[in-house]
Design a protein around this motif. Structure first.
Motif, PDB file in Angstrom:
ATOM      1  N   UNK A 156       0.840  -1.204   0.000  1.00 25.92           N
ATOM      2  CA  UNK A 156       0.000   0.000   0.000  1.00 25.92           C
ATOM      3  C   UNK A 156       0.874   1.253   0.000  1.00 25.92           C
ATOM      4  N   UNK A 157       1.970   1.246   0.751  1.00 20.57           N
ATOM      5  CA  UNK A 157       2.888   2.385   0.747  1.00 20.57           C
ATOM      6  C   UNK A 157       3.523   2.586  -0.626  1.00 20.57           C
ATOM      7  N   UNK A 158       3.837   1.489  -1.312  1.00 17.17           N
ATOM      8  CA  UNK A 158       4.351   1.601  -2.681  1.00 17.17           C
ATOM      9  C   UNK A 158       3.312   2.220  -3.614  1.00 17.17           C
ATOM     10  N   UNK A 159       2.062   1.844  -3.444  1.00 13.50           N
ATOM     11  CA  UNK A 159       0.989   2.418  -4.262  1.00 13.50           C
ATOM     12  C   UNK A 159       0.857   3.915  -3.996  1.00 13.50           C
ATOM     13  N   UNK A 160       0.966   4.297  -2.741  1.00 14.31           N
ATOM     14  CA  UNK A 160       0.905   5.725  -2.397  1.00 14.31           C
ATOM     15  C   UNK A 160       2.084   6.457  -3.038  1.00 14.31           C
ATOM     16  N   UNK A 161       3.270   5.844  -3.016  1.00 16.33           N
ATOM     17  CA  UNK A 161       4.436   6.440  -3.667  1.00 16.33           C
ATOM     18  C   UNK A 161       4.226   6.620  -5.157  1.00 16.33           C
ATOM     19  N   UNK A 162       3.579   5.650  -5.801  1.00 15.01           N
ATOM     20  CA  UNK A 162       3.297   5.753  -7.228  1.00 15.01           C
ATOM     21  C   UNK A 162       2.349   6.916  -7.507  1.00 15.01           C
ATOM     22  N   UNK A 163       1.350   7.097  -6.661  1.00 15.64           N
ATOM     23  CA  UNK A 163       0.414   8.212  -6.827  1.00 15.64           C
ATOM     24  C   UNK A 163       1.160   9.543  -6.739  1.00 15.64           C
ATOM     25  N   UNK A 164       2.043   9.682  -5.763  1.00 22.34           N
ATOM     26  CA  UNK A 164       2.795  10.924  -5.635  1.00 22.34           C
ATOM     27  C   UNK A 164       3.776  11.113  -6.789  1.00 22.34           C
ATOM     28  N   UNK A 165       4.343  10.025  -7.303  1.00 24.98           N
ATOM     29  CA  UNK A 165       5.218  10.113  -8.463  1.00 24.98           C
ATOM     30  C   UNK A 165       4.434  10.585  -9.685  1.00 24.98           C
ATOM     31  N   UNK A 166       3.220  10.069  -9.855  1.00 27.69           N
ATOM     32  CA  UNK A 166       2.366  10.515 -10.967  1.00 27.69           C
ATOM     33  C   UNK A 166       2.054  11.995 -10.854  1.00 27.69           C
ATOM     34  N   UNK A 167       1.758  12.447  -9.650  1.00 29.43           N
ATOM     35  CA  UNK A 167       1.458  13.868  -9.450  1.00 29.43           C
ATOM     36  C   UNK A 167       2.677  14.734  -9.758  1.00 29.43           C
ATOM     37  N   UNK A 168       3.849  14.309  -9.309  1.00 28.88           N
ATOM     38  CA  UNK A 168       5.060  15.095  -9.532  1.00 28.88           C
ATOM     39  C   UNK A 168       5.450  15.107 -11.009  1.00 28.88           C
TER      40      UNK A 168
END
Length: 185
Positions: free
Chosen positions: A13-25
């Motif tokens: 789940x933390x990896x998924x959250x990281x992916x979301x923030x990477x997409x935003x950035x």
């Protein structure tokens, strides 16, 4: 549910959250304002910058004579390699989540692995739709010194300003405070 599977689920789940923030950035608007100076006359500098922008595909979009402002617009496309990379990451992350769910809830069978079929194209689609947009470049002639030099205030995407500074520095003798080229971000 064992502690190993719970901690693995938490990490996934933390990896998924990281992916979301990477997409935003990756699709973040990086519009910046910078002042550039040149010892050349204002009309020569404006003409040189305008021609350079038009060669790169920017189109004139009017301006404001009172504010001494020229505006250019252009469509910026997303990066295909980055979209592919994000799709790959999204697919792998969704597959990992599916495997963890499969271990936690064996009665689901192998159905959780279908998350990879949705995660991969979804990550690339989100990036491509957010990163493809219309950008604007604004050139504003500032009050310069009376010695014939010129000062322009440029408002544009950070990458475009860096390219402009690198390519036109010698030709038009443009110089800024150097903050664009020294910043690691």
């Amino acid at each position: 549910m064992s502690k190993v599977f719970t901690s693995t689920l938490l990490l996934t789940v933390l990896l998924a959250i990281g992916l979301v923030f990477f997409l935003r950035a990756a699709s973040k608007d990086r519009t910046t304002v910078v002042d550039v100076h040149s010892p050349r006359p204002p009309l020569e500098v404006l003409k040189g910058v305008s021609l350079w922008l038009e060669e790169r595909g920017w189109q004139r979009d009017g301006g404001d004579l009172e504010r001494q402002l020229l505006r250019f617009k252009g469509n910026v496309d997303s990066s295909r390699p980055l979209a592919f990379f994000l799709s790959l990451l999204g697919g792998l992350g969704a597959a990992c989540l599916g495997l963890v769910l499969r271990q936690l809830y064996p009665w689901l069978g192998w159905w959780p692995l279908l998350l990879a079929a949705f995660g991969a194209p979804l990550a690339g689609f989100i990036y491509r739709t957010r990163a493809s947009r219309e950008e604007i470049v604004e050139l504003r002639l500032m009050k310069g010194l009376d010695n014939g030099s010129s000062t322009l205030r440029l408002r544009a995407h950070r990458d475009e300003l860096i390219a402009m500074e690198l390519e036109l520095a010698d030709k038009l003798e443009l110089a800024s405070d150097g903050s664009l080229l020294s910043s690691p971000i």
